[in-house]
Design a protein around this motif. Structure first.
Motif, PDB file in Angstrom:
ATOM      1  N   ASP A  28       0.727  -1.056   0.053  1.00  0.00           N
ATOM      2  CA  ASP A  28      -0.150  -0.186   0.056  1.00  0.00           C
ATOM      3  C   ASP A  28       0.622   1.266  -0.005  1.00  0.00           C
ATOM      4  O   ASP A  28       0.704   2.360   0.688  1.00  0.00           O
ATOM      5  CB  ASP A  28      -1.005  -0.018   1.189  1.00  0.00           C
ATOM      6  CG  ASP A  28      -1.895  -1.145   1.092  1.00  0.00           C
ATOM      7  OD1 ASP A  28      -2.403  -1.416   0.072  1.00  0.00           O
ATOM      8  OD2 ASP A  28      -2.256  -1.798   2.203  1.00  0.00           O
ATOM      9  N   GLN A  29       1.781   1.185  -0.792  1.00  0.00           N
ATOM     10  CA  GLN A  29       2.645   2.637  -1.183  1.00  0.00           C
ATOM     11  C   GLN A  29       2.179   3.335  -2.272  1.00  0.00           C
ATOM     12  O   GLN A  29       1.569   2.880  -3.107  1.00  0.00           O
ATOM     13  CB  GLN A  29       4.222   2.102  -1.362  1.00  0.00           C
ATOM     14  CG  GLN A  29       4.732   1.429  -0.127  1.00  0.00           C
ATOM     15  CD  GLN A  29       4.732   2.154   1.362  1.00  0.00           C
ATOM     16  OE1 GLN A  29       5.546   3.034   1.148  1.00  0.00           O
ATOM     17  NE2 GLN A  29       4.178   1.643   2.326  1.00  0.00           N
ATOM     18  N   LYS A  30       2.366   4.782  -2.383  1.00  0.00           N
ATOM     19  CA  LYS A  30       1.984   5.644  -3.328  1.00  0.00           C
ATOM     20  C   LYS A  30       3.408   5.571  -4.168  1.00  0.00           C
ATOM     21  O   LYS A  30       4.511   5.905  -3.827  1.00  0.00           O
ATOM     22  CB  LYS A  30       1.731   6.857  -2.885  1.00  0.00           C
ATOM     23  CG  LYS A  30       1.400   7.914  -3.604  1.00  0.00           C
ATOM     24  CD  LYS A  30       1.263   9.264  -3.044  1.00  0.00           C
ATOM     25  CE  LYS A  30       1.088  10.339  -4.222  1.00  0.00           C
ATOM     26  NZ  LYS A  30      -0.209  10.345  -5.250  1.00  0.00           N
TER      27      LYS A  30
ATOM     28  N   GLN B 209       4.736   5.764  -8.371  1.00  0.00           N
ATOM     29  CA  GLN B 209       4.548   6.415  -9.760  1.00  0.00           C
ATOM     30  C   GLN B 209       5.208   5.603 -10.979  1.00  0.00           C
ATOM     31  O   GLN B 209       6.346   5.136 -10.588  1.00  0.00           O
ATOM     32  CB  GLN B 209       4.896   7.833  -9.657  1.00  0.00           C
ATOM     33  CG  GLN B 209       4.273   8.642  -8.920  1.00  0.00           C
ATOM     34  CD  GLN B 209       4.802  10.078  -8.745  1.00  0.00           C
ATOM     35  OE1 GLN B 209       6.088  10.364  -8.799  1.00  0.00           O
ATOM     36  NE2 GLN B 209       3.915  11.142  -9.087  1.00  0.00           N
TER      37      GLN B 209
ATOM     38  N   GLU C 103      -0.869   6.933 -16.014  1.00  0.00           N
ATOM     39  CA  GLU C 103      -2.155   7.142 -15.312  1.00  0.00           C
ATOM     40  C   GLU C 103      -2.950   5.848 -15.721  1.00  0.00           C
ATOM     41  O   GLU C 103      -3.015   5.625 -16.851  1.00  0.00           O
ATOM     42  CB  GLU C 103      -2.743   8.407 -15.281  1.00  0.00           C
ATOM     43  CG  GLU C 103      -2.288   9.453 -14.795  1.00  0.00           C
ATOM     44  CD  GLU C 103      -3.017  10.719 -15.029  1.00  0.00           C
ATOM     45  OE1 GLU C 103      -4.430  10.556 -14.874  1.00  0.00           O
ATOM     46  OE2 GLU C 103      -2.514  11.798 -15.056  1.00  0.00           O
TER      47      GLU C 103
ATOM     48  N   ASN D 219      -1.840  -3.002  -7.740  1.00  0.00           N
ATOM     49  CA  ASN D 219      -1.083  -3.492  -6.524  1.00  0.00           C
ATOM     50  C   ASN D 219      -1.579  -4.753  -6.082  1.00  0.00           C
ATOM     51  O   ASN D 219      -2.990  -4.686  -5.852  1.00  0.00           O
ATOM     52  CB  ASN D 219      -0.323  -2.215  -5.746  1.00  0.00           C
ATOM     53  CG  ASN D 219      -1.209  -1.846  -4.553  1.00  0.00           C
ATOM     54  OD1 ASN D 219      -2.502  -1.788  -4.943  1.00  0.00           O
ATOM     55  ND2 ASN D 219      -0.992  -2.232  -3.259  1.00  0.00           N
TER      56      ASN D 219
ATOM     57  N   TYR E  28       3.765  -4.344  -7.403  1.00  0.00           N
ATOM     58  CA  TYR E  28       3.187  -3.065  -8.068  1.00  0.00           C
ATOM     59  C   TYR E  28       3.456  -3.513  -9.484  1.00  0.00           C
ATOM     60  O   TYR E  28       4.649  -3.859  -9.962  1.00  0.00           O
ATOM     61  CB  TYR E  28       4.032  -1.967  -7.563  1.00  0.00           C
ATOM     62  CG  TYR E  28       3.816  -1.400  -6.304  1.00  0.00           C
ATOM     63  CD1 TYR E  28       2.661  -0.853  -5.591  1.00  0.00           C
ATOM     64  CD2 TYR E  28       4.230  -2.369  -5.220  1.00  0.00           C
ATOM     65  CE1 TYR E  28       2.469  -0.472  -4.548  1.00  0.00           C
ATOM     66  CE2 TYR E  28       4.155  -2.083  -3.752  1.00  0.00           C
ATOM     67  CZ  TYR E  28       3.049  -1.161  -3.211  1.00  0.00           C
ATOM     68  OH  TYR E  28       2.774  -1.032  -2.153  1.00  0.00           O
TER      69      TYR E  28
ATOM     70  N   VAL F 238       9.011   5.140  -5.992  1.00  0.00           N
ATOM     71  CA  VAL F 238       8.616   5.312  -4.571  1.00  0.00           C
ATOM     72  C   VAL F 238       9.479   6.012  -3.831  1.00  0.00           C
ATOM     73  O   VAL F 238      10.544   5.550  -3.808  1.00  0.00           O
ATOM     74  CB  VAL F 238       8.250   3.651  -4.227  1.00  0.00           C
ATOM     75  CG1 VAL F 238       9.545   2.748  -4.019  1.00  0.00           C
ATOM     76  CG2 VAL F 238       7.412   3.750  -2.995  1.00  0.00           C
TER      77      VAL F 238
END
Length: 172
Positions: A72-74, A76, A85, A105, A110, A129
């Motif tokens: 559950d990491q943000k 890109q 996106e 994820n 991911y 990340v």
């Protein structure tokens, strides 16, 4: 959690401490109280499985996967320096190159899937990340030229008719 008593010593043992365990720990008897604060230092995010280069044919899908030590990491994803996106496409169907990205994820994995890859999609894929990054290359191989529609037999009358033959190729 484990509770131990050895004579007049009382112990509380917390195993596998997590961030949500932080706070005040209290021990109370009828007339006495003692408290202490538990501070849990969060482990830094680490990439445990790096991106790998992917090679596909035109119109195929390419999936890139990174594994972290935390879930559950943000994160890109970038393709050739442009932030990707999620297209929200979850049903099969015809897609165009710019509407064809799935970002997912699964626990601490991911994934970035690029659908309907084209030759112009070739290039660097980057995962970011926190302050960590890893890179890989997307290689797209050109499909061999083939017949979409082959020649068909024709009939003609001598000297009066034209015979027309045509075929359709997969590329110009």
């Amino acid at each position: 959690v484990e509770f131990l008593q050895e004579g007049n010593v009382h112990k509380l043992i917390l195993m596998d401490c997590k961030i949500e365990d932080m706070g005040t720990i209290k021990f109370e008897t009828e007339d006495r109280k003692s408290s202490a604060t538990l501070v849990v230092k969060e482990l830094p995010v680490e990439i445990t499985r790096q991106l790998e280069d992917v090679e596909v044919y035109e119109r195929d899908s390419a999936t890139f996967e990174v594994e972290l030590n935390k879930k559950d990491q943000k994160v890109q994803w970038f393709k050739k320096g442009v932030l990707l996106e999620d297209s929200g496409r979850r049903t099969p169907g015809r897609v165009t190159p710019h509407e064809s990205v799935d970002l997912m994820n699964d626990d601490n994995k991911y994934l970035c899937t690029l659908h309907n890859c084209q030759l112009e999609d070739m290039g660097e894929i980057k995962f970011l990340v926190d302050n960590l990054k890893c890179k890989a290359q997307l290689r797209v191989k050109e499909l061999p030229i083939g017949f979409l529609l082959g020649l068909k037999d024709q009939r003609a009358v001598e000297r009066d008719d034209k015979a027309k033959f045509s075929c359709t190729m997969s590329k110009k």
